[in-house]
Design a protein around this motif. Structure first.
Motif, mmCIF file in Angstrom:
data_model
loop_
_atom_site.group_PDB
_atom_site.id
_atom_site.type_symbol
_atom_site.label_atom_id
_atom_site.label_comp_id
_atom_site.label_asym_id
_atom_site.label_seq_id
_atom_site.Cartn_x
_atom_site.Cartn_y
_atom_site.Cartn_z
ATOM 1 N N SER A 74 -0.897 -14.420 -3.630
ATOM 2 C CA SER A 74 -1.347 -13.430 -4.124
ATOM 3 C C SER A 74 -1.042 -12.300 -3.246
ATOM 4 N N ALA A 75 -1.536 -12.092 -1.817
ATOM 5 C CA ALA A 75 -0.827 -10.369 -1.240
ATOM 6 C C ALA A 75 -0.093 -10.448 -1.513
ATOM 7 N N SER A 76 0.764 -10.684 -1.619
ATOM 8 C CA SER A 76 1.858 -10.421 -1.259
ATOM 9 C C SER A 76 2.393 -9.988 -3.090
ATOM 10 N N VAL A 77 1.433 -9.951 -3.905
ATOM 11 C CA VAL A 77 1.712 -9.340 -5.352
ATOM 12 C C VAL A 77 0.402 -8.153 -5.112
ATOM 13 N N LEU A 78 -0.130 -8.468 -4.569
ATOM 14 C CA LEU A 78 -1.669 -7.588 -4.905
ATOM 15 C C LEU A 78 -1.748 -5.946 -3.986
ATOM 16 N N LEU A 79 -0.693 -6.731 -2.459
ATOM 17 C CA LEU A 79 -0.789 -5.423 -1.449
ATOM 18 C C LEU A 79 1.050 -5.475 -1.269
ATOM 19 N N VAL A 80 1.500 -4.613 -1.967
ATOM 20 C CA VAL A 80 3.278 -4.175 -1.919
ATOM 21 C C VAL A 80 3.654 -3.900 -0.414
ATOM 22 N N SER A 81 2.404 -3.357 0.396
ATOM 23 C CA SER A 81 3.276 -3.399 2.037
ATOM 24 C C SER A 81 2.926 -4.260 2.703
ATOM 25 N N PHE A 82 2.537 -5.620 1.905
ATOM 26 C CA PHE A 82 1.437 -6.738 3.531
ATOM 27 C C PHE A 82 2.711 -7.033 3.913
ATOM 28 N N PRO A 83 3.423 -7.103 5.129
ATOM 29 C CA PRO A 83 4.372 -7.269 6.268
ATOM 30 C C PRO A 83 4.394 -8.766 6.139
ATOM 31 N N THR A 84 6.301 -8.997 6.379
ATOM 32 C CA THR A 84 6.097 -10.474 6.718
ATOM 33 C C THR A 84 6.390 -10.283 8.072
ATOM 34 N N ALA A 85 6.368 -11.798 8.072
ATOM 35 C CA ALA A 85 6.257 -12.514 9.566
ATOM 36 C C ALA A 85 7.126 -11.868 10.670
ATOM 37 N N ILE A 117 -5.813 -5.243 7.305
ATOM 38 C CA ILE A 117 -7.332 -4.975 7.445
ATOM 39 C C ILE A 117 -7.688 -3.701 8.546
ATOM 40 N N GLU A 118 -6.789 -3.044 9.608
ATOM 41 C CA GLU A 118 -7.704 -2.633 10.401
ATOM 42 C C GLU A 118 -7.041 -1.355 9.931
ATOM 43 N N ILE A 119 -6.137 -1.258 9.062
ATOM 44 C CA ILE A 119 -5.624 -0.017 8.236
ATOM 45 C C ILE A 119 -6.496 0.563 6.988
ATOM 46 N N ARG A 120 -7.336 -0.266 7.072
ATOM 47 C CA ARG A 120 -7.921 -0.135 5.528
ATOM 48 C C ARG A 120 -9.667 -0.156 5.992
ATOM 49 N N VAL A 121 -9.541 -0.461 7.593
ATOM 50 C CA VAL A 121 -11.074 0.114 7.493
ATOM 51 C C VAL A 121 -11.303 0.905 8.564
ATOM 52 N N ARG A 122 -10.178 1.772 8.920
ATOM 53 C CA ARG A 122 -10.409 2.819 9.197
ATOM 54 C C ARG A 122 -10.622 4.342 8.072
ATOM 55 N N GLU A 123 -9.780 3.738 6.824
ATOM 56 C CA GLU A 123 -9.739 4.049 5.485
ATOM 57 C C GLU A 123 -11.254 4.529 5.298
ATOM 58 N N ARG A 171 8.463 -9.081 11.344
ATOM 59 C CA ARG A 171 8.099 -7.970 10.735
ATOM 60 C C ARG A 171 7.486 -7.471 12.730
ATOM 61 N N PRO A 172 8.278 -6.422 13.425
ATOM 62 C CA PRO A 172 6.991 -6.068 14.770
ATOM 63 C C PRO A 172 6.085 -5.693 14.420
ATOM 64 N N TYR A 173 5.329 -6.013 14.799
ATOM 65 C CA TYR A 173 3.639 -5.189 14.864
ATOM 66 C C TYR A 173 3.540 -4.473 15.790
ATOM 67 N N ALA A 174 3.930 -3.537 16.213
ATOM 68 C CA ALA A 174 3.855 -2.454 17.594
ATOM 69 C C ALA A 174 2.734 -1.434 16.906
ATOM 70 N N LYS A 175 2.375 -1.280 15.748
ATOM 71 C CA LYS A 175 1.497 -0.181 15.546
ATOM 72 C C LYS A 175 1.590 -0.438 13.342
ATOM 73 N N PRO A 176 0.417 -0.131 13.880
ATOM 74 C CA PRO A 176 0.372 0.372 11.417
ATOM 75 C C PRO A 176 1.437 1.148 11.057
ATOM 76 N N ASP A 177 2.651 0.701 9.882
ATOM 77 C CA ASP A 177 3.817 1.798 9.471
ATOM 78 C C ASP A 177 2.788 2.812 8.212
ATOM 79 N N HIS A 178 2.750 3.936 9.122
ATOM 80 C CA HIS A 178 2.818 5.086 8.454
ATOM 81 C C HIS A 178 2.944 5.284 6.815
ATOM 82 N N ASP A 179 4.080 4.813 6.086
ATOM 83 C CA ASP A 179 3.809 3.966 4.773
ATOM 84 C C ASP A 179 3.254 3.640 4.373
ATOM 85 N N ASP A 180 2.465 2.776 4.555
ATOM 86 C CA ASP A 180 1.495 1.844 4.583
ATOM 87 C C ASP A 180 0.364 2.439 4.414
#
Length: 345
Positions: free
Chosen positions: A159-170, A240-246, A172-181
């Motif tokens: 469901s999150a993959s439908v709602l959140l277009v930017s939700f990453p896949t497992a 979540i961190e991206i959205r908390v900051r926003e 993908r490296p997670y060095a830092k939040p993506d700028h496009d996201d």
């Protein structure tokens, strides 16, 4: 003796399913080929081993063809999950689904929600396994509880993959939040941003409700699932961190109702901080510190706005009372009061 008999029955079922799928696959139909690939990846025996990498790779290859081929793989996996009553087979189906969701090509991942969130034949999601039971042994009971939990989690991830277009896949490296996201999140309306945060908090909540690991300790099936879920947890916390900051930047512009909803979401999130099964560190103490700081500030905003609403209501009530107390001088008509004791005097 009972365990050997169940293993023999499972092996016979695998042989029959593989023979049937191989016979129909000779026609080179995408549907038949997908059924054969799914059966090979989700056999009854060996019950404790996750699907082999080559079998997962065979399923992933359906995402490199036509949309019909991808839809056939998703449909075959949904059918296998709906028809089995064996917890090991069901768990392998869920593991295969998780791999497809995490590593599949876009065309394949795009076919998973229609096939698994609402099955076209029954109108019911194959992932709704709340009634899944298997009482042949204590081990199967324990694995069945993991099947129910894993199915609920994957339903939320889909469901999150439908709602959140930017939700990453497992993978993908997670060095830092993506700028496009971050850019996409910045463009969201407040209510849409809260809806996405709600979906992500729901995922973290479900992860925190993982069943006991004591009864399935040493299970390679469960260990593989934990590895994949851990990668999704890291991804969810980054989102979540991206959205908390926003939300921190927008706090002063939120409506009262949105502020209350945000506080409730952050409280739910903070309740998930302690996970007994989490063996690796979280994204950092700064994550939870940021969540706590935003929650404290949001609660202060809620209290301030609530007090402002009360003050406005008191002022309106006071103004209304003063207006009703004014009696026109020289009026020939009787003034109307709530009590007739003062009327016509």
């Amino acid at each position: 003796m009972g365990r050997k008999l169940r293993s023999l029955v499972g092996a016979l079922k695998d042989t029959a399913s593989l023979s049937k799928a191989a016979a129909t696959a000779a026609a080179l139909s995408p549907s038949s080929a997908a059924q054969l690939a799914v059966v090979r990846a989700t056999t009854h025996h060996p019950a404790d081993k996750p699907p082999r990498p080559r079998h997962i790779q065979a399923l992933l290859s359906f995402g490199h063809g036509s949309r019909l081929s991808a839809a056939s793989a998703a449909g075959a996996l949904a059918s296998r999950l709906r028809s089995t009553g064996d917890p090991a087979v069901a768990f392998k189906c869920l593991l295969a689904l998780h791999h497809l969701l995490a590593r599949g090509a876009f065309i394949l991942r795009d076919q998973l929600p229609p096939a698994l969130l609402r099955h076209p034949a029954s109108g019911r999601s194959p992932l709704v396994l709340a009634a899944f039971r298997h009482g042949s042994s204590a081990a199967s009971w324990a694995l069945a509880s993991w099947v129910r939990w894993y199915a609920r989690l994957l339903e939320l991830l889909l469901s999150a993959s439908v709602l959140l277009v930017s939700f990453p896949t497992a993978h993908r490296p997670y060095a830092k939040p993506d700028h496009d996201d971050q850019e996409r999140v910045t463009s969201l309306l407040n209510q849409d941003l809260i809806s996405e945060l709600d979906a992500l908090v729901g995922i973290v909540e479900e992860m925190a409700g993982v069943p006991e690991m004591v009864a399935v300790e040493g299970s390679r099936l469960v260990a593989e699932a934990v590895r994949l879920v851990e990668a999704d947890r890291v991804a969810a916390e980054h989102e979540i961190e991206i959205r908390v900051r926003e939300m921190d930047d927008r706090l002063g512009s939120l409506r009262f109702a949105d502020s209350v909803e945000l506080v409730c979401l952050l409280r739910r999130l903070e309740n998930c901080r302690d996970r007994p099964w989490d063996r690796r560190p979280t994204v950092g103490d700064w994550f939870w510190a940021g969540v706590r700081d935003l929650m404290d500030r949001a609660e202060a905003v809620v209290l301030r706005k609530e007090e402002e609403e009360r003050r406005v209501k008191r002022e309106k009530a006071s103004a209304s009372a003063r207006a009703s107390d004014r009696i026109p001088v020289g009026s020939t008509q009787a003034a109307r009061f709530g009590s007739t004791r003062w009327a016509d005097r």
